[in-house]
Scaffold this active site. Structure first.
Site, short mmCIF file in Angstrom:
data_model
loop_
_atom_site.label_atom_id
_atom_site.label_comp_id
_atom_site.label_asym_id
_atom_site.label_seq_id
_atom_site.Cartn_x
_atom_site.Cartn_y
_atom_site.Cartn_z
N ASN A 98 0.73 -1.65 -0.26
CA ASN A 98 0.09 0.11 -0.02
C ASN A 98 1.22 1.12 -0.28
O ASN A 98 0.98 2.07 -0.79
CB ASN A 98 -0.82 -0.28 1.41
CG ASN A 98 -2.54 -0.86 1.12
OD1 ASN A 98 -3.43 -0.23 0.13
ND2 ASN A 98 -2.54 -1.87 1.77
N ARG A 105 4.46 2.57 25.31
CA ARG A 105 3.55 2.53 23.86
C ARG A 105 3.55 3.96 23.68
O ARG A 105 4.05 4.61 22.71
CB ARG A 105 2.48 1.33 23.66
CG ARG A 105 1.82 1.02 22.39
CD ARG A 105 0.78 0.65 22.77
NE ARG A 105 1.24 -0.29 22.89
CZ ARG A 105 0.61 -1.62 21.27
NH1 ARG A 105 -0.24 -1.15 20.71
NH2 ARG A 105 1.65 -2.87 22.22
N MET A 115 0.68 -2.81 11.86
CA MET A 115 -0.21 -3.47 12.86
C MET A 115 -0.41 -3.07 14.45
O MET A 115 -0.55 -4.39 15.26
CB MET A 115 0.14 -4.95 12.40
CG MET A 115 0.38 -5.00 10.93
SD MET A 115 -1.59 -5.00 9.84
CE MET A 115 -2.53 -6.66 10.94
N ASN A 174 -6.80 4.96 8.18
CA ASN A 174 -6.44 3.73 7.21
C ASN A 174 -6.57 2.88 6.52
O ASN A 174 -7.68 3.18 6.13
CB ASN A 174 -6.59 2.54 9.08
CG ASN A 174 -5.56 1.44 8.95
OD1 ASN A 174 -4.80 1.55 8.79
ND2 ASN A 174 -6.87 0.43 9.82
N HIS A 201 -8.27 -1.09 5.23
CA HIS A 201 -8.68 -2.08 6.38
C HIS A 201 -9.32 -3.04 5.42
O HIS A 201 -9.91 -2.85 4.31
CB HIS A 201 -9.35 -1.60 7.02
CG HIS A 201 -9.68 -3.11 8.07
ND1 HIS A 201 -8.80 -3.41 9.39
CD2 HIS A 201 -11.15 -3.88 8.17
CE1 HIS A 201 -9.88 -4.87 9.72
NE2 HIS A 201 -10.94 -4.37 8.89
N GLU A 240 -9.10 6.18 18.55
CA GLU A 240 -8.53 5.30 19.57
C GLU A 240 -9.30 3.75 19.86
O GLU A 240 -8.46 2.38 20.19
CB GLU A 240 -8.95 5.59 21.12
CG GLU A 240 -7.82 6.34 21.24
CD GLU A 240 -7.56 7.05 23.19
OE1 GLU A 240 -6.95 6.34 23.42
OE2 GLU A 240 -8.10 8.06 23.28
N ASP A 291 -10.33 0.18 14.34
CA ASP A 291 -10.72 -0.48 13.03
C ASP A 291 -12.33 1.14 12.77
O ASP A 291 -12.78 0.20 13.00
CB ASP A 291 -10.87 -1.38 12.29
CG ASP A 291 -9.75 -1.73 12.16
OD1 ASP A 291 -8.80 -1.34 11.51
OD2 ASP A 291 -8.90 -2.79 12.50
C1 GRF Z 1 -3.41 -4.50 3.52
O1 GRF Z 1 -4.25 -5.55 3.40
C2 GRF Z 1 -4.11 -3.94 4.86
O2 GRF Z 1 -5.08 -3.72 4.47
C3 GRF Z 1 -3.68 -4.48 6.42
O3 GRF Z 1 -2.70 -5.02 6.27
C4 GRF Z 1 -2.04 -5.48 4.88
C5 GRF Z 1 -1.24 -4.49 4.28
O4 GRF Z 1 -0.05 -4.96 3.43
N1 GRF Z 1 -3.95 -3.82 7.00
P1 GRF Z 1 0.87 -4.40 2.61
O5 GRF Z 1 1.88 -3.81 4.14
O6 GRF Z 1 0.75 -2.55 2.58
O7 GRF Z 1 1.52 -4.43 1.92
#
Ligand code: GRF
Length: 185
Positions: free
Chosen positions: A12, A57, A82, A99, A101, A134, A137
């Site tokens: 992405n 964190r 993540m 974000n 998702h 917070e 998703d």
């Molecule tokens: C994506 O599918 C996103 O929706 C999810 O993690 C994946 C990350 O893929 N949160 P990348 O690291 O962008 O290839």
């Protein structure tokens, strides 16, 4: 200018770079991931913020946000990042964290969205770009695209097809946000 957070493959991030969006810096919570190599190849500054290097964190998230600001970022995009973000990060980028998702939120939040949609027997799922708060998703949706599940499709195949949609959707939503547009275009 955009600050991007990554944890892994970075496909992405690549979609944002390929779309010519102004990526100022890339921060990762994990060292030596392919996403960092993609940023290096594009000449974008990178830094790793491992949780182990900070007392809490919150301290890690604040340091990460301040570094992105120093590099010129005005908004933050989570591209396969993540970890849940804590308040100090969100306060530095108020209402300015996006974000991507792999589900049609609010359905199937969390780290196993594709597997969960398949296990529930859904005939379709999709990809969402949304604002980050917070929760997990849970922020408001900017744009969504539905993806039909093929008969007997496994999670790997479905996630690959959802990611193809993400690579189209994410740059468009970021661009819409930067330009002040509305979805659908
Ligand atoms: C994506 O599918 C996103 O929706 C999810 O993690 C994946 C990350 O893929 N949160 P990348 O690291 O962008 O290839």
């Amino acid at each position: 200018m955009i600050g991007v957070l990554v944890s892994g493959e970075g496909s992405n991030l690549q979609a944002l770079l390929d779309a010519g969006l102004p990526v100022a810096a890339v921060a990762s919570n994990r060292p030596a991931v392919p996403a960092l190599a993609r940023a290096d190849a594009a000449g974008v500054p990178t830094r790793v913020f491992e949780l182990e290097s900070f007392a809490t964190r919150e301290e890690r998230d604040e340091a990460m946000a301040l570094w992105l600001c120093e590099e010129g970022a005005e908004i933050a995009v989570l591209a396969g990042y993540m970890h849940l973000l804590t308040k100090p990060f969100l306060e530095i980028f108020p209402e300015r964290v996006l974000n991507v998702h792999p589900s049609l939120l609010p359905e199937y939040p969390g780290a196993h969205a594709v597997e969960d949609a398949l296990a529930a027997g859904e005939s379709s799922t999709g990809a969402t770009v949304h604002f980050v708060d917070e929760g997990i998703d849970s922020g408001s949706v900017i744009g969504q695209v539905r993806v039909t599940v093929r008969p007997n499709e496994d999670a790997e195949s479905l996630h690959r097809r959802i990611q193809e949609v993400e690579h189209w959707l994410l740059p468009r939503c970021v661009n819409l946000y930067l330009e002040g547009g509305v979805w659908p275009e």
